[in-house]
Write a protein that holds these residues in place. Structure first.
Motif, PDB file in Angstrom:
ATOM      1  N   LEU A 114       0.813  -1.211   0.000  1.00 47.40           N
ATOM      2  CA  LEU A 114       0.000   0.000   0.000  1.00 47.40           C
ATOM      3  C   LEU A 114       0.848   1.263   0.000  1.00 47.40           C
ATOM      4  N   GLU A 115       2.005   1.192   0.649  1.00 46.71           N
ATOM      5  CA  GLU A 115       2.821   2.389   0.836  1.00 46.71           C
ATOM      6  C   GLU A 115       4.266   1.964   1.046  1.00 46.71           C
ATOM      7  N   MET A 116       5.182   2.771   0.506  1.00 46.44           N
ATOM      8  CA  MET A 116       6.604   2.513   0.680  1.00 46.44           C
ATOM      9  C   MET A 116       7.315   3.862   0.813  1.00 46.44           C
ATOM     10  N   ARG A 117       7.901   4.104   1.974  1.00 42.43           N
ATOM     11  CA  ARG A 117       8.560   5.377   2.239  1.00 42.43           C
ATOM     12  C   ARG A 117      10.069   5.183   2.420  1.00 42.43           C
ATOM     13  N   LYS A 118      10.803   6.183   1.990  1.00 39.22           N
ATOM     14  CA  LYS A 118      12.258   6.183   2.144  1.00 39.22           C
ATOM     15  C   LYS A 118      12.660   7.386   3.002  1.00 39.22           C
ATOM     16  N   TYR A 119      13.230   7.100   4.187  1.00 42.52           N
ATOM     17  CA  TYR A 119      13.687   8.137   5.110  1.00 42.52           C
ATOM     18  C   TYR A 119      15.209   8.189   5.103  1.00 42.52           C
ATOM     19  N   HIS A 120      15.755   9.390   5.024  1.00 43.31           N
ATOM     20  CA  HIS A 120      17.198   9.561   5.136  1.00 43.31           C
ATOM     21  C   HIS A 120      17.551   9.716   6.613  1.00 43.31           C
ATOM     22  N   VAL A 121      18.299   8.765   7.132  1.00 44.77           N
ATOM     23  CA  VAL A 121      18.686   8.804   8.538  1.00 44.77           C
ATOM     24  C   VAL A 121      19.951   9.647   8.661  1.00 44.77           C
ATOM     25  N   ASP A 122      19.760  10.972   8.771  1.00 49.47           N
ATOM     26  CA  ASP A 122      20.897  11.883   8.906  1.00 49.47           C
ATOM     27  C   ASP A 122      20.954  12.403  10.341  1.00 49.47           C
ATOM     28  N   ASP A 123      21.726  13.438  10.577  1.00 49.25           N
ATOM     29  CA  ASP A 123      21.905  13.954  11.936  1.00 49.25           C
ATOM     30  C   ASP A 123      20.619  14.522  12.532  1.00 49.25           C
ATOM     31  N   SER A 124      19.660  14.903  11.677  1.00 47.80           N
ATOM     32  CA  SER A 124      18.406  15.454  12.186  1.00 47.80           C
ATOM     33  C   SER A 124      17.360  14.383  12.464  1.00 47.80           C
ATOM     34  N   PHE A 125      17.653  13.149  12.089  1.00 47.58           N
ATOM     35  CA  PHE A 125      16.700  12.054  12.285  1.00 47.58           C
ATOM     36  C   PHE A 125      16.736  11.610  13.753  1.00 47.58           C
ATOM     37  N   PRO A 126      15.565  11.385  14.383  1.00 45.57           N
ATOM     38  CA  PRO A 126      15.517  11.040  15.812  1.00 45.57           C
ATOM     39  C   PRO A 126      15.916   9.596  16.110  1.00 45.57           C
ATOM     40  N   ALA A 127      17.213   9.338  16.091  1.00 39.64           N
ATOM     41  CA  ALA A 127      17.733   8.005  16.365  1.00 39.64           C
ATOM     42  C   ALA A 127      18.605   8.041  17.622  1.00 39.64           C
ATOM     43  N   ILE A 128      18.624   6.943  18.365  1.00 38.82           N
ATOM     44  CA  ILE A 128      19.492   6.822  19.536  1.00 38.82           C
ATOM     45  C   ILE A 128      20.716   6.013  19.138  1.00 38.82           C
ATOM     46  N   THR A 129      21.868   6.662  19.175  1.00 37.33           N
ATOM     47  CA  THR A 129      23.130   6.018  18.841  1.00 37.33           C
ATOM     48  C   THR A 129      24.164   6.399  19.899  1.00 37.33           C
ATOM     49  N   ALA A 130      25.397   5.992  19.681  1.00 40.80           N
ATOM     50  CA  ALA A 130      26.459   6.347  20.632  1.00 40.80           C
ATOM     51  C   ALA A 130      26.601   7.855  20.761  1.00 40.80           C
ATOM     52  N   ILE A 183       5.459   9.615  11.902  1.00 37.31           N
ATOM     53  CA  ILE A 183       4.604  10.714  11.455  1.00 37.31           C
ATOM     54  C   ILE A 183       5.310  12.052  11.683  1.00 37.31           C
ATOM     55  N   GLY A 184       5.303  12.885  10.652  1.00 31.19           N
ATOM     56  CA  GLY A 184       5.918  14.210  10.732  1.00 31.19           C
ATOM     57  C   GLY A 184       7.350  14.269  10.255  1.00 31.19           C
ATOM     58  N   LEU A 185       7.969  13.108  10.034  1.00 28.09           N
ATOM     59  CA  LEU A 185       9.348  13.092   9.541  1.00 28.09           C
ATOM     60  C   LEU A 185       9.349  13.138   8.016  1.00 28.09           C
ATOM     61  N   PRO A 186      10.265  13.891   7.427  1.00 23.76           N
ATOM     62  CA  PRO A 186      10.307  13.995   5.960  1.00 23.76           C
ATOM     63  C   PRO A 186      10.705  12.664   5.317  1.00 23.76           C
ATOM     64  N   TYR A 187      10.057  12.352   4.186  1.00 27.86           N
ATOM     65  CA  TYR A 187      10.376  11.103   3.496  1.00 27.86           C
ATOM     66  C   TYR A 187      10.103  11.265   2.009  1.00 27.86           C
ATOM     67  N   GLU A 188      10.613  10.303   1.253  1.00 29.66           N
ATOM     68  CA  GLU A 188      10.371  10.225  -0.193  1.00 29.66           C
ATOM     69  C   GLU A 188       9.480   9.024  -0.442  1.00 29.66           C
ATOM     70  N   SER A 189       8.382   9.226  -1.206  1.00 26.34           N
ATOM     71  CA  SER A 189       7.522   8.099  -1.554  1.00 26.34           C
ATOM     72  C   SER A 189       8.249   7.216  -2.552  1.00 26.34           C
ATOM     73  N   TRP A 190       8.265   5.926  -2.272  1.00 25.05           N
ATOM     74  CA  TRP A 190       9.058   5.003  -3.093  1.00 25.05           C
ATOM     75  C   TRP A 190       8.206   3.956  -3.797  1.00 25.05           C
ATOM     76  N   ILE A 191       6.886   4.112  -3.770  1.00 21.93           N
ATOM     77  CA  ILE A 191       6.036   3.097  -4.379  1.00 21.93           C
ATOM     78  C   ILE A 191       5.819   3.389  -5.861  1.00 21.93           C
TER      79      ILE A 191
END
Length: 299
Positions: free
Chosen positions: A253-269, A291-299
């Motif tokens: 139904l849907e396929m999104r591509k998110y760029h996990v850059d420095d602004s992406f809310p991830a927990i890392t070292a 929801i609310g994070l920028p993405y590219e539609s990939w479908i």
């Protein structure tokens, strides 16, 4: 001696790589007690070309060719590797080879398997193939874009796909309005051996008009991807050839591509003081709302 008693006796006396005829059965419904490596159980002749491979706890139902007294059969086998459960397992094996069960077993082996699995399991954990399907579809998408992706998730890789200077982590759901994904560990959304990381989010629904794992694998092989490499990863993921869930169909139904850059809310070292995870923290899992994070539609 009844069937169950004979099976128990043959379990005790059979040797590795052997097939012993169960003599208490009529010749019209032959079956054998078999031992192949650490597997022991029973086997019956099935239709040529039938491929089945199902597992649940310590039991397995599968097909393989076997030559017995100079005659080759495509054996449908029910086996186990737990010697301590040998006596209990023999009762299930007796039902498996029962002449009254044989026609139903050979016509609908998956139905027989599901019935016994539900009876014996305290809680049946059904495989959810849409997660693997999302990874395969991502693999195909990258291939169609002229990339040379390598599927690594099932082989111990932190992320699912390596593609040149980029890595891809795939998440899938069948919940129509939920956009929450679970992240396991400090490395899943971190850079490793590449310059960039992307999170692919797929939303599926069960559908007779959708695609199955088998469908996407076939399409990848037709495109030129190595079938043995694909099957090796699928087997390590628990989806070997003959597994019934490989035929379950889902519509994307849907396929999104998110760029996990420095602004992406991830927990890392980098999220911790000094850029280092405290030694007392050995593992963590968190849920991420997309929801609310920028993405590219990939479908």
């Amino acid at each position: 001696m009844d069937i169950n008693q004979e099976i128990r006796a043959l379990f005790a006396s059979s040797t590795s790589m052997s097939a012993s005829l169960i003599t208490s059965l009529p010749n019209t419904h032959k079956a054998w007690v078999i031992r192949i490596g650490n597997d022991f159980g029973v086997g019956v002749a099935s239709k040529e070309g039938t491929i089945i491979s199902e597992r649940f706890t310590s039991a397995r139902m599968w097909t393989a060719p076997m030559t017995i007294q100079n005659e080759t059969y495509n054996l449908l086998m029910l086996t186990c590797q737990d010697e301590y459960q040998r006596m209990e397992f023999s009762a299930i094996c007796a039902q498996f080879v029962d002449p009254d069960e044989r026609e139903n077993l050979l016509e609908s082996p998956y139905s027989w398997w599901d019935r016994w699995r539900n009876l014996l399991g305290n809680s049946v954990k059904t495989k959810s193939p849409h997660g693997v399907l999302g990874e395969l579809i991502t693999l195909r998408k990258l291939w169609d874009q002229g990339e040379n992706p390598v599927w690594t998730g099932g082989q111990g890789g932190v992320n699912d796909i390596q593609c040149g200077t980029s890595e891809y982590e795939c998440k899938s759901t069948t919940i129509r309005y939920d956009s929450i994904v679970s992240i396991t560990g400090q490395f899943q959304l971190d850079y490793h051996t590449s310059d960039s990381l992307y999170l692919i989010f797929c939303r599926f629904e069960p559908s007779l008009t959708g695609e199955s794992i088998n469908d996407v694998v076939q399409s990848l092989v037709q495109r030129g991807m190595d079938e043995l490499s694909l099957e090796t990863v699928l087997e390590k993921c628990g989806y070997e050839v003959g597994s019934s869930v490989r035929t379950d169909r889902y519509k994307l139904l849907e396929m999104r591509k998110y760029h996990v850059d420095d602004s992406f809310p991830a927990i890392t070292a980098k999220s911790f003081v000094g850029g280092k995870i405290p030694e007392a923290i050995v593992q963590f899992t968190y849920r991420l709302e997309l929801i609310g994070l920028p993405y590219e539609s990939w479908i």
